[in-house]
Design an enzyme around this catalytic site. Structure first.
Site, PDB file in Angstrom:
ATOM      1  N   LYS A 111       0.658  -1.204  -0.036  1.00  0.00           N
ATOM      2  CA  LYS A 111       0.075   0.074   0.467  1.00  0.00           C
ATOM      3  C   LYS A 111       0.920   1.126  -0.123  1.00  0.00           C
ATOM      4  O   LYS A 111       2.254   0.951   0.391  1.00  0.00           O
ATOM      5  CB  LYS A 111      -0.529  -0.551   1.294  1.00  0.00           C
TER       6      LYS A 111
HETATM    7  P1  NAD Z   1     -12.769   7.011  -2.711  1.00  0.00           P
HETATM    8  O1  NAD Z   1     -11.998   8.467  -2.402  1.00  0.00           O
HETATM    9  O2  NAD Z   1     -13.538   6.968  -4.479  1.00  0.00           O
HETATM   10  O3  NAD Z   1     -13.826   6.679  -1.989  1.00  0.00           O
HETATM   11  C1  NAD Z   1     -14.154   7.572  -0.669  1.00  0.00           C
HETATM   12  C2  NAD Z   1     -15.904   8.282  -0.094  1.00  0.00           C
HETATM   13  O4  NAD Z   1     -15.208   7.907   1.145  1.00  0.00           O
HETATM   14  C3  NAD Z   1     -15.731   9.935  -0.264  1.00  0.00           C
HETATM   15  O5  NAD Z   1     -17.101   9.663  -1.446  1.00  0.00           O
HETATM   16  C4  NAD Z   1     -15.409  10.109   0.489  1.00  0.00           C
HETATM   17  O6  NAD Z   1     -16.485  12.040   1.093  1.00  0.00           O
HETATM   18  C5  NAD Z   1     -15.929   8.860   1.586  1.00  0.00           C
HETATM   19  N1  NAD Z   1     -15.488   9.611   3.025  1.00  0.00           N
HETATM   20  C6  NAD Z   1     -14.325   9.566   3.755  1.00  0.00           C
HETATM   21  N2  NAD Z   1     -14.623  10.335   4.739  1.00  0.00           N
HETATM   22  C7  NAD Z   1     -15.728  10.048   5.167  1.00  0.00           C
HETATM   23  C8  NAD Z   1     -16.916   9.841   6.545  1.00  0.00           C
HETATM   24  N3  NAD Z   1     -15.591   9.566   7.353  1.00  0.00           N
HETATM   25  N4  NAD Z   1     -17.845  10.093   6.602  1.00  0.00           N
HETATM   26  C9  NAD Z   1     -18.260   9.080   5.123  1.00  0.00           C
HETATM   27  N5  NAD Z   1     -18.394   8.880   3.840  1.00  0.00           N
HETATM   28  C10 NAD Z   1     -16.402   9.527   4.356  1.00  0.00           C
HETATM   29  O7  NAD Z   1     -12.353   5.862  -2.328  1.00  0.00           O
HETATM   30  P2  NAD Z   1     -12.964   4.485  -2.646  1.00  0.00           P
HETATM   31  O8  NAD Z   1     -11.759   4.375  -3.260  1.00  0.00           O
HETATM   32  O9  NAD Z   1     -14.016   4.433  -3.030  1.00  0.00           O
HETATM   33  O10 NAD Z   1     -12.005   3.357  -1.528  1.00  0.00           O
HETATM   34  C11 NAD Z   1     -13.632   3.313   0.204  1.00  0.00           C
HETATM   35  C12 NAD Z   1     -12.672   2.082   1.216  1.00  0.00           C
HETATM   36  O11 NAD Z   1     -12.847   1.099   0.046  1.00  0.00           O
HETATM   37  C13 NAD Z   1     -11.089   2.943   1.043  1.00  0.00           C
HETATM   38  O12 NAD Z   1     -11.470   1.962   2.577  1.00  0.00           O
HETATM   39  C14 NAD Z   1     -10.863   1.866   0.685  1.00  0.00           C
HETATM   40  O13 NAD Z   1      -9.398   1.345   1.411  1.00  0.00           O
HETATM   41  C15 NAD Z   1     -11.541   0.876  -0.193  1.00  0.00           C
HETATM   42  N6  NAD Z   1     -10.990  -0.228  -1.106  1.00  0.00           N
HETATM   43  C16 NAD Z   1     -11.200   0.622  -2.731  1.00  0.00           C
HETATM   44  C17 NAD Z   1     -10.794  -0.264  -3.246  1.00  0.00           C
HETATM   45  C18 NAD Z   1     -11.633   0.525  -4.879  1.00  0.00           C
HETATM   46  O14 NAD Z   1     -10.970  -0.370  -5.523  1.00  0.00           O
HETATM   47  N7  NAD Z   1     -11.356   2.020  -5.287  1.00  0.00           N
HETATM   48  C19 NAD Z   1     -10.996  -1.939  -3.238  1.00  0.00           C
HETATM   49  C20 NAD Z   1     -11.024  -2.444  -2.068  1.00  0.00           C
HETATM   50  C21 NAD Z   1     -10.417  -1.521  -1.180  1.00  0.00           C
END
Ligand code: NAD
Length: 423
Positions: A111
């Site tokens: 990461k």
């Molecule tokens: P992103 O940046 O596209 O979206 C994150 C979202 O969470 C945004 O809408 C943001 O406003 C919101 N957010 C942040 N803090 C918040 C809070 N305290 N309360 C409510 N909303 C909040 O990120 P993403 O890629 O969608 O990732 C989200 C999660 O999924 C993370 O934990 C990431 O590690 C995990 N993840 C992502 C992927 C991927 O393919 N992108 C894969 C596996 C896991």
């Protein structure tokens, strides 16, 4: 608290450690072997200076942690958020290892990230910091060493800049250095939707197991970025009513069901949920404990603590985010709230890394698949993992999280034992 001799500290890292130790106890792994399996192989910290639009120079701290290289290259996302630090990145790298092992992918976990709020940068500044970060990483990454992907705060465009920067340095196009690229820059169809679609597939499987009908069931989704928005859309397409959503700017609740395509359109135009509606606004703190059939935390770590866990009113907890549930909350889920069906993060959000693996394979072979092939293989991979976790939970009397972790840790342990210890 920092353990003696450890680079890492903090609640997220301690959480990864506690989860590992619980499973290592179950697997009766001796103490010295635990350290070999758990301790990250490499950690890199870099300074990324850029020219800001006002002519000043700003320096952003960047990190990358590669957990283990026993099974192949490391694989993992890159996060842009103000809270990013070395220890958080290390914990996320370790979780990636168990996730890849559970899914049967030939990767260790990694990461990375930069401590920056991407919303505070102009497009030009964002491109500068992305390119500088990748340039600083060049000595430590490679298509057979460490392959990056998107995570919170990063997207397809940033992956395209990463790929371009690495390729310029190599003097040839190296698509396979990152995944999650735009399709027209060597990405695969289906990667952008993969994590959210995977979440919805597994919710389906859990509902079938619990003999619940998706039609008319309710879901609450926290986080409306890449993962949360696609998960919400896919669940709505299956007939669930999405009664509440939130991001870091706003939370909305409508027990009759929110209009998910309209929410997506709003976010497409304005980047966040702010301003979507004034009538439907609700208290973000209330969201997670709202009565619903399916709760999908899709934002960040440690949002479900012991207090929230005791007040959860969902039937299925689908952990789309990494590490949303603290170990103290887990205790409550395991002992006091046994009727909540947990789909643990390393299973629930594995769709992202599975399709990233497909993208890497396609890029290495210069041979591309169609959408049907990608999603069929994704569903097969998720189905296999889901079955294995259910079976292991049953036979060993474990929680779903411990069962998933036990499978992942065992794969890494076995590979290390087979290879032996060099020199
Ligand atoms: P992103 O940046 O596209 O979206 C994150 C979202 O969470 C945004 O809408 C943001 O406003 C919101 N957010 C942040 N803090 C918040 C809070 N305290 N309360 C409510 N909303 C909040 O990120 P993403 O890629 O969608 O990732 C989200 C999660 O999924 C993370 O934990 C990431 O590690 C995990 N993840 C992502 C992927 C991927 O393919 N992108 C894969 C596996 C896991």
């Amino acid at each position: 608290m920092k353990r003696q001799g450890s680079l890492y500290a903090g609640p997220v890292y301690e959480m990864a450690r506690k989860q590992f130790d619980d499973v290592a106890d179950h697997l009766q792994i001796p103490a010295d072997e635990r350290e070999r399996i758990f301790t990250p192989k490499r950690a890199i910290a870099v300074a990324c200076p850029i020219h800001r639009d006002d002519g000043s120079v700003a320096v952003y701290q960047g990190f990358r942690v590669q957990h283990h290289l026993t099974l192949g290259p490391t694989k993992g996302g890159t996060r842009f958020a103000p809270s990013v630090d070395l220890s958080e990145v290390a914990a996320l790298a370790i979780w990636m290892s168990w996730k890849c092992a559970l899914a049967g992918l030939p990767y260790g976990g990694a990461k990375g990230g930069i401590a920056v709020d991407p919303a505070s940068l102009s497009m030009r500044e964002l491109e500068s910091v992305s390119r500088r970060y990748m340039q600083e990483m060049i000595p430590f990454v490679g298509p057979h060493v460490d392959v990056m992907a998107p995570d919170m705060g990063t997207n397809e465009q940033i992956m395209a800049w990463f790929m371009d920067t690495y390729s310029m340095y190599q003097g040839r196009t190296v698509r396979e250095i990152v995944t999650g690229k735009p399709v027209d820059a060597g990405g695969t169809v289906g990667r952008r939707e993969a994590t959210g679609r995977g979440v919805a597939y597994l919710v389906d499987r859990a509902m079938a197991q619990l003999q619940m009908n998706p039609q008319g069931s309710t879901a609450v989704v926290q986080g409306f970025g890449n993962v949360g928005s696609v998960a919400a859309l896919c669940l709505a397409e299956r007939g669930l009513k999405i009664i509440a959503v939130s991001d870091h700017t706003a939370a909305y609740l409508d027990r009759k069901g929110l209009d998910v395509p309209a929410l997506l359109k709003h976010v497409g135009a304005y980047r966040t949920l702010r301003g979507f509606s004034s009538e439907l606004l609700c208290d973000p703190a209330q969201l997670l404990t709202e009565p619903c059939d399916v709760l999908v935390p899709a934002a960040t770590e440690r949002v479900i603590n012991a207090d929230i866990a005791a007040r959860l009113q969902c039937r299925i907890l689908a952990e789309a985010a990494n590490g949303p549930t603290t170990p103290e909350a887990d205790e409550i889920l395991v002992h006091r709230k046994r009727d909540i069906f947990v789909i643990p993060d390393i299973l629930c959000n594995a769709g992202g890394v599975i399709v990233s693996y497909f993208e890497w394979v396609q890029d290495l072979q210069w041979f591309f698949w169609n959408e049907k092939e990608v999603f069929e293989r994704l569903h097969q991979a998720l189905e296999r993992s889901f079955q294995r976790v259910m079976e292991r939970a049953r036979t060993d009397g474990l929680s779903h999280r411990d069962a998933a972790m036990a499978i992942g840790v065992e794969v890494v342990r076995q590979a290390k034992q087979r290879r032996g210890l060099f020199p």
